[in-house]
Design a protein around this motif. Sequence first.
Motif, mmCIF file in Angstrom:
data_model
loop_
_atom_site.group_PDB
_atom_site.id
_atom_site.type_symbol
_atom_site.label_atom_id
_atom_site.label_comp_id
_atom_site.label_asym_id
_atom_site.label_seq_id
_atom_site.Cartn_x
_atom_site.Cartn_y
_atom_site.Cartn_z
ATOM 1 N N PRO A 1 49.573 36.495 38.968
ATOM 2 C CA PRO A 1 48.315 37.009 38.397
ATOM 3 C C PRO A 1 47.688 35.993 37.445
ATOM 4 C CG PRO A 1 50.207 38.085 37.379
ATOM 5 C CD PRO A 1 50.735 37.279 38.543
ATOM 6 N N GLY B 1 42.795 39.787 44.133
ATOM 7 C CA GLY B 1 42.065 39.881 42.863
ATOM 8 C C GLY B 1 40.879 40.818 42.960
ATOM 9 N N ILE C 1 42.838 38.758 36.458
ATOM 10 C CA ILE C 1 43.563 39.979 36.814
ATOM 11 C C ILE C 1 44.120 40.642 35.558
ATOM 12 C CG2 ILE C 1 45.625 40.846 37.993
ATOM 13 C CD1 ILE C 1 45.032 38.873 40.244
ATOM 14 N N ARG D 1 40.766 44.255 40.723
ATOM 15 C CA ARG D 1 39.666 44.440 39.756
ATOM 16 C C ARG D 1 38.896 45.722 40.056
ATOM 17 N NH1 ARG D 1 39.282 38.828 40.251
ATOM 18 N NH2 ARG D 1 37.683 39.030 41.884
ATOM 19 N N GLN E 1 49.370 44.744 42.686
ATOM 20 C CA GLN E 1 49.727 43.518 41.952
ATOM 21 C C GLN E 1 51.181 43.128 42.228
ATOM 22 O OE1 GLN E 1 51.743 43.305 38.859
ATOM 23 N NE2 GLN E 1 51.425 41.083 38.788
#
Length: 494
Positions: A460, A431, A464, A435, A450
């Motif tokens: 997710p 995460g 996210i 980000r 991801q």
Amino acid sequence: MKFLTDINAVSFNFRKSILSFSLLPKPISFSSSPPEPPPSGDSVVSAAVSILKHHRSKSRWSHLRSLITTAKYNRLTPSQFSEISLQLRNNPHLVLRFFHFTLHHSLSSHSLFSYATVIHILSRSRLKYHALNVIKSAVCAFSEPQQETPIAILDALIKTYRICDSAPFVFDLLVKACLESKKIDLAIEIHAILKSKNVLLRTSTCNSLIELVSKSSGCFAGYDLYREIFYVDVENIAGNGKCGKGVFPSANTLNVVMIGFYREGLVDKVEELWGEFLRVGCEPNIYSFNVLMAAYCDDERMEDAMRVWEEMKDKGLNHDAVAYNTVIGGFCRVGDVGRAEEIYREMVMNGAESTCITFEHLINGYCKVGDLDSAMMVYKDMCRKKFSPESSTVNVIIRLLCEKNEISAATEFWRTAVKKHGAVMEEENYGNLIRGLCEEGKMEEALNLQAEMVVKGFEPNSEIYGAFIDGYVEQGNETIASKLRKEMLCKQMS
């Protein structure tokens, strides 16, 4: 917790405690064949002994097989096997080969008593490994759903002990076999039976029993067993070291009980056990001090930990790598990395070998106080020394890099750590990196990460999704951002 139990035997006059079993109260009764059958006078026995003693090794087994298969029943009875083995007792390796030969060719109808004969002969010659294997073989051979085989083996061992002129630790081997197969309740029962007959297991065996009970049933169960086995009445200490119904524990006994409490974070109980050393007149060893220091360090009581550290010096005990690592880790945990570095320098100067744990403690300490440069310097030094950090340490560095918005460096560090150390990233850091990449507008790279995250089993979350939405909005791609909003809403409603 990085401690290994080092259990050493405490010697005592065990043989003297093996009393004449026929005079003992409460004899064990099992329905089985008589343990000491009268000599049969069978010529097969004397002929077999002669072949095994005097024939050359190449010819003896074929002659022996021919002898047995032409005998009355084509097989040796358990009594005949035991008689032959007892006449060969001074050559235990030959007895073991004879035993395996009869098993392989089905030349004897073995019973628990013939197995017991072999176990005793091997034990009296100190062939512990082979004796233990025969015990395990007996457990398998005579295992029945309604029968507690180790107790039946104990009965056979007791009844054949004197005629085989065995060694006392044969009973320790039986308990060890139970412990290795995780039959802890049976091991405790065997100990109780032997204790009722004034037969005492070795301290090292009792320590192993207490340790397994602590691990399987909790530290208090281990402590209760310790009190039961090592009953000590300080007011009536006998000159021979025995007291009441038991014997004095060793330092390693108390270590086993201490480590049980330490694992469960019961520092007060660890301290209580420390007082037990003085109560029973037992001198703590390096391991004992290390456990007490570790308990204080985990509880962030560094002043108490350093008091123990100095006490070790006063007693002339050199600090080992475990002691140094324990204190270094303790200071890093409370954020006093400067003091941890001092202890590390002392460790190097005194010639104590630093380990992977040493560097991991320092890395975690520097990351805790936000000193990224020092953390990376220690990490590089660690790699030069061919140490491979745990995934948790790698994740601590990634987390700090993300906090300092060094996303590219964090991503590169992660890729290198995977290749070099096989590191596994935590969900939180996936995460953090996603980000950060989205904030930098690196959407393709974020999508790849991801996808990797999903493969690793992490779905997710809304944060996210929010990072991707904000990233696409920033790029002016409202179409994808809108699709992601709908997808996030569907996931939240499902």
